[in-house]
Write an enzyme that holds these catalytic residues in place. Sequence first.
Site, PDB file in Angstrom:
ATOM      1  N   SER A   1       3.275   1.890   2.849  1.00  0.00           N
ATOM      2  CA  SER A   1       4.552   1.187   2.914  1.00  0.00           C
ATOM      3  C   SER A   1       5.511   1.619   1.808  1.00  0.00           C
ATOM      4  O   SER A   1       6.726   1.461   1.935  1.00  0.00           O
ATOM      5  CB  SER A   1       4.315  -0.327   2.791  1.00  0.00           C
ATOM      6  OG  SER A   1       3.553  -0.796   3.877  1.00  0.00           O
TER       7      SER A   1
ATOM      8  N   LEU B   1      -2.672  -9.985  -2.226  1.00  0.00           N
ATOM      9  CA  LEU B   1      -3.470  -8.809  -1.857  1.00  0.00           C
ATOM     10  C   LEU B   1      -4.751  -9.195  -1.126  1.00  0.00           C
ATOM     11  O   LEU B   1      -5.302 -10.274  -1.350  1.00  0.00           O
ATOM     12  CB  LEU B   1      -3.843  -8.030  -3.124  1.00  0.00           C
ATOM     13  CG  LEU B   1      -2.669  -7.338  -3.843  1.00  0.00           C
ATOM     14  CD1 LEU B   1      -3.097  -6.904  -5.246  1.00  0.00           C
ATOM     15  CD2 LEU B   1      -2.189  -6.121  -3.045  1.00  0.00           C
TER      16      LEU B   1
ATOM     17  N   SER C   1       0.835  -1.199   0.000  1.00  0.00           N
ATOM     18  CA  SER C   1       0.000   0.000   0.000  1.00  0.00           C
ATOM     19  C   SER C   1       0.876   1.257   0.000  1.00  0.00           C
ATOM     20  O   SER C   1       2.077   1.198   0.274  1.00  0.00           O
ATOM     21  CB  SER C   1      -0.875  -0.009   1.255  1.00  0.00           C
ATOM     22  OG  SER C   1      -0.049   0.142   2.393  1.00  0.00           O
TER      23      SER C   1
ATOM     24  N   ASN D   1      -2.497 -25.074   5.318  1.00  0.00           N
ATOM     25  CA  ASN D   1      -3.223 -23.934   4.750  1.00  0.00           C
ATOM     26  C   ASN D   1      -2.326 -22.791   4.292  1.00  0.00           C
ATOM     27  O   ASN D   1      -2.709 -22.034   3.404  1.00  0.00           O
ATOM     28  CB  ASN D   1      -4.238 -23.397   5.761  1.00  0.00           C
ATOM     29  CG  ASN D   1      -3.598 -23.004   7.060  1.00  0.00           C
ATOM     30  OD1 ASN D   1      -3.037 -23.862   7.751  1.00  0.00           O
ATOM     31  ND2 ASN D   1      -3.647 -21.739   7.429  1.00  0.00           N
TER      32      ASN D   1
ATOM     33  N   HIS E   1      -5.055 -27.385   8.192  1.00  0.00           N
ATOM     34  CA  HIS E   1      -6.495 -27.617   8.236  1.00  0.00           C
ATOM     35  C   HIS E   1      -6.742 -29.129   8.206  1.00  0.00           C
ATOM     36  O   HIS E   1      -6.272 -29.821   7.307  1.00  0.00           O
ATOM     37  CB  HIS E   1      -7.182 -26.991   7.017  1.00  0.00           C
ATOM     38  CG  HIS E   1      -7.221 -25.494   7.026  1.00  0.00           C
ATOM     39  ND1 HIS E   1      -6.799 -24.721   8.090  1.00  0.00           N
ATOM     40  CD2 HIS E   1      -7.675 -24.601   6.087  1.00  0.00           C
ATOM     41  CE1 HIS E   1      -6.980 -23.438   7.802  1.00  0.00           C
ATOM     42  NE2 HIS E   1      -7.496 -23.342   6.607  1.00  0.00           N
TER      43      HIS E   1
ATOM     44  N   CYS F   1      -7.985 -22.154   0.961  1.00  0.00           N
ATOM     45  CA  CYS F   1      -7.161 -23.148   1.647  1.00  0.00           C
ATOM     46  C   CYS F   1      -7.943 -24.409   2.033  1.00  0.00           C
ATOM     47  O   CYS F   1      -7.438 -25.528   1.900  1.00  0.00           O
ATOM     48  CB  CYS F   1      -6.515 -22.531   2.878  1.00  0.00           C
ATOM     49  SG  CYS F   1      -7.635 -21.593   3.926  1.00  0.00           S
TER      50      CYS F   1
END
Lengths: 369, 369, 369, 369
Positions: B43, B87, B40, B345, B258, B156
């Site tokens: 940063s 993102l 972003s 995951n 998971h 995931c």
Amino acid sequence: MTNAREVKVGVLGATGTVGQRFIALLAQHSFFVIHALGASARSAGKPYSKAVNWKQTQPIPSAVREMVVQECVPEHFKECAIVFSGLDADVAGDIEQAFRTAELAVFSNAKNFRRDPHVPLIVPLVNTSHFSMIPQQQRLHSPALKKGFIITNANCSTTAVVIPLAALERAFGPIESCIITTMQAISGAGYPGVSSMDIFDNIVPYISGEEEKIEWETLKILGGLTEGDDGLKAFDMHTKQPLRISASCNRVPVIEGHTECVSVRFARRPPPSPQQVREALQAYTSEAYAIGCPSAPRHTVFVHEEPDRPQPRLDRDYQAGAGVCVGRVRQCRVLDIKFVVLGNNVAIGAATSSIINAEYAVLKGLVGA
Amino acid sequence: MTNAREVKVGVLGATGTVGQRFIALLAQHSFFVIHALGASARSAGKPYSKAVNWKQTQPIPSAVREMVVQECVPEHFKECAIVFSGLDADVAGDIEQAFRTAELAVFSNAKNFRRDPHVPLIVPLVNTSHFSMIPQQQRLHSPALKKGFIITNANCSTTAVVIPLAALERAFGPIESCIITTMQAISGAGYPGVSSMDIFDNIVPYISGEEEKIEWETLKILGGLTEGDDGLKAFDMHTKQPLRISASCNRVPVIEGHTECVSVRFARRPPPSPQQVREALQAYTSEAYAIGCPSAPRHTVFVHEEPDRPQPRLDRDYQAGAGVCVGRVRQCRVLDIKFVVLGNNVAIGAATSSIINAEYAVLKGLVGA
Amino acid sequence: MTNAREVKVGVLGATGTVGQRFIALLAQHSFFVIHALGASARSAGKPYSKAVNWKQTQPIPSAVREMVVQECVPEHFKECAIVFSGLDADVAGDIEQAFRTAELAVFSNAKNFRRDPHVPLIVPLVNTSHFSMIPQQQRLHSPALKKGFIITNANCSTTAVVIPLAALERAFGPIESCIITTMQAISGAGYPGVSSMDIFDNIVPYISGEEEKIEWETLKILGGLTEGDDGLKAFDMHTKQPLRISASCNRVPVIEGHTECVSVRFARRPPPSPQQVREALQAYTSEAYAIGCPSAPRHTVFVHEEPDRPQPRLDRDYQAGAGVCVGRVRQCRVLDIKFVVLGNNVAIGAATSSIINAEYAVLKGLVGA
Amino acid sequence: MTNAREVKVGVLGATGTVGQRFIALLAQHSFFVIHALGASARSAGKPYSKAVNWKQTQPIPSAVREMVVQECVPEHFKECAIVFSGLDADVAGDIEQAFRTAELAVFSNAKNFRRDPHVPLIVPLVNTSHFSMIPQQQRLHSPALKKGFIITNANCSTTAVVIPLAALERAFGPIESCIITTMQAISGAGYPGVSSMDIFDNIVPYISGEEEKIEWETLKILGGLTEGDDGLKAFDMHTKQPLRISASCNRVPVIEGHTECVSVRFARRPPPSPQQVREALQAYTSEAYAIGCPSAPRHTVFVHEEPDRPQPRLDRDYQAGAGVCVGRVRQCRVLDIKFVVLGNNVAIGAATSSIINAEYAVLKGLVGA
């Protein structure tokens, strides 16, 4: 009325995990009074506070702190009308049998007699009708008994799921098939039970014997009683309307409270809607509560509307863990309806069930004065 | 051969949880070289080590410590052949589209384009055949593209289950119905993600949108491609052989991995035996591994024989989390077969899938030199 | 007598973590009656059950379910004799000041006024003598106040340790130095508070500002009041007998209950023996209990004899968390004596302290009828 | 050069927790080759993969899967130059003695010989100078030994703290007093070790014997060797500059990595500043690394600048857990300087220390070819 009476009770396996729960609950009971405590020879002769490695969050009840622990033989329990058994399965069989033979009413949390064809397996919010098996159990005993009998309650993971299943069958008729995935708390394994190294930051997708218990016990509990040509009663194991159950059991890093994801298919077509299911669960009442068992919960099944409940940490102590909580009632794309049920494994899943069963027996006059 | 080539790549969302994983994996990759980092505006302009709140267990790779973070606009990534997108969904749509339009090959872990009728949703150990949709995606774009395209990988929890399901369909033909109960790790929710107050000593039996993702994405991944009269390809969503999936998703107090309990019913009667299922899972191989993708696991599905495996803490790092582990293959009393699958995951369930997809595209010559 | 009276109270910050605790405790209080609830503009106008994301293990008290939440302005609280503030520090300063100016008695759990030279910082089991600062606080206010004042209670980690330190100073005279290492529960950080990704299987050896709070607040609480030549009272900060405190604060994966390892050196030589310390701690009584504050614990300090207690999970709910538990009293090879203290951070460490302070003020006639 | 050599080693207690770690580390060692595995009679005769309940996150190394486990008697280990002992304390004494008498070099993680006046207690990043005690140990043995000896490493919680203390003494001279509060991981207690019921959502402020170990072992390790009039060497236990240590030990719900809060007072006045301490810690190097021990870490002490580090989950695997991480170096208001140290209890706190000790002995020619 109930408060007027006072019923002396004993606790077998008093130093163990389930025994400690019996004591914590009975110490504040409105008519049961702890009169004798039984444990292994190693503990016998010691005051309870010295014999036990107390692991409850409340202090040892003052009424039992100095009570001397006895060996588990009937003569030390002669003055008790009832004994509660929290014994381990490896000794429960012989001891409970001896107590029954000595004309004591035994309410057992052990698994040993659950599959006995004359011993009722009673979840008190579901099948108190099975108490009617007691006379036959006594008659067929050799020698025949007048007061002694054994009542067992179900395995903790069975108890949680069988309550909503019973509510659904009462409202909508037989369930045809049911897939259950459990997420069971560590306290279900007793103490020391599960090693922290095995369950921290982990899931163990297996609990020895547990899936078979759910699949078998549920049939005995939900099934009725049949009477043969010989006049003998038998548990019909839901055979008139076959019920297929498939359980997958997991141990999860939760201290207390078994969470179970359940999908069911009804025999009746079309099946009920989620909203009808919610209403039927919420409306379900137990005979135990109706007749005034003091430990029976007002809400047998509490139905959550929030999308993310029930949760064990927030909901396991509702009504002192004596009912179950259901949430996320919705359609299942494979069977008909799915939902989540939470049952407190150390309360309604264990000692609380035994105690309500005993309360029921007392209130119904099934236990000798 | 592969080592000879060097492919410059960019990472979008480089400071986020998924972005950090991309960087940790790419920093030691045999032919991808991190060339640009996007995040972003807040940063942008800072060296990566100052911009990021690094939460991985290995230190920040030295190759990126001082790399200056850029805003996520294509001109800063011109020299990259590939960009990986970690993102967040609220910004991924516009940015990924802009990168595609700028003729970049985008491998995205975001959900935004998963349901796009021209964007393949590829679990690289399952449906690399869907890469064949790329030319149409480019042709129908306005203006038509030469090199730019978007490939997404799956959610995931979908990824973990779709791999064994694909193995079963390859061996035994279509699956007809499938009931899945997940126990998902907290890392699946990113950072800060799940409040510790919500998940300590607790289960949350709900993850927003997750059940729908499993039920929908699985159909797109396992379904083939059809070609209409107009010559256009479409994802057939498993419609020729309808597959009904019912998922129940739970958040559990596990950091990574998971675990999913799965019951399946096959179209074919009689269904395969548990032993046949075990062998089919163990034998399943991916084209990605076959053609030499360096991050593809040798054992796509590792089948445990021990009764109590897989377990997330012990098994999630097997093969760097790039395959899945299956255990407890046995009969289901309601459907046909049930088993437990564990997928990492944050590895195959996220960044690793994107990277194998990109490796595959490079090895197949789908990415411009 | 106390039961005869009924005191209307308000809760500021009613939807927050501390506010929820205030409400859970006040809903069953013997003489406080919740009359008004205040929260942010976003919540104002809604019934409490809609405004709050309730996170307590008991259900929302029925008395407040439908109570409409107000903005935190004094006119909505006119009928209250007392307001409890569970406000966040970023807004507590202005709001509490406005309520005091409006002649309300404010009992605040926020940190904003703890360092104010006219506002007592009162741990009710320790320094209720500091209530004598109220008249000066009112007189120096502009305009002078008749009924309004602010009382704060201490930070949760300070509260746990200051109680046994007060007991030791009462019995053995001034403590000269004290080294404290805390292991603090996640609930101390509120909600959502600590990310599960930061604290699962982890320790965070830092809590912003916490060490300074312990080191400073302890001096204000344990110090007396001095009177200057100008007739003004001041907190003496233990300066007559300088007390050096060094605190190291850690966040640990425990839900509730702060455990603290404490070593102390007494001014008096020779120092007391461990047994003398045990007896002094056990014998310590609070004025709040003595005068009948209903929420004050009978055992201010419970001293464990077992070598492995206190433990947060087993001991945090003793006396509803209103006292503290001490164990492992033994010699320290560097200072004199060391021990472990456990304080319930959400009970005596927060809302319970405010409530006992308010009970004390009511019983002492410091709050206008 | 080192790679050229190949040293055959045995592992005693090979099926236990520490034994498993020895095997995992040795299986990928550059010059040690596992040649024999010893365990109890119950395991003897079985292939290792059948005898062990493997609990590591990596699979059983292929080199030992089929290796047949032996009883722990020297004749089965004749071809080994070195044996590593991960034996439990109840059997380690006799067995290790027998192996020494049989002229084997024993590197033991057990506590049995740590207090023996002729057996060095060596933390390899601190006091390799104590290897000079070996000739005397051999000479005084009856019969005198040529190659056999025993070297022990320290308890895990001692190891973590003694490394920074050694660094500080090297830079700033003797430490006078030290207060240590530990937060120790569950893996420190072995398997099954700590019951999950005891440590979930809990702290246990007591570990049997642990505080005494820290207080005693630190003196032996940090103290030098003295030579008496009789020419015999002895461990001086830091007596020339008496060092008072006070430890408080806690078990916390963390899987791996002991975190310790440490305050120290130096003999030298004025004491060093926090910045000087940081620099001295960072600059500290071990002779083990200097001479090329392959398992010795490059950074003996990694000093974190971030305010909230080290954290066990993020930092315990840095350098494969072979060094320690220090953070939060700051002034102590009671002693001089305080800081936090993290040591990996299963790596440098156990097997890794033994292995570096053995590497050192090999590189120094102390182990027979």
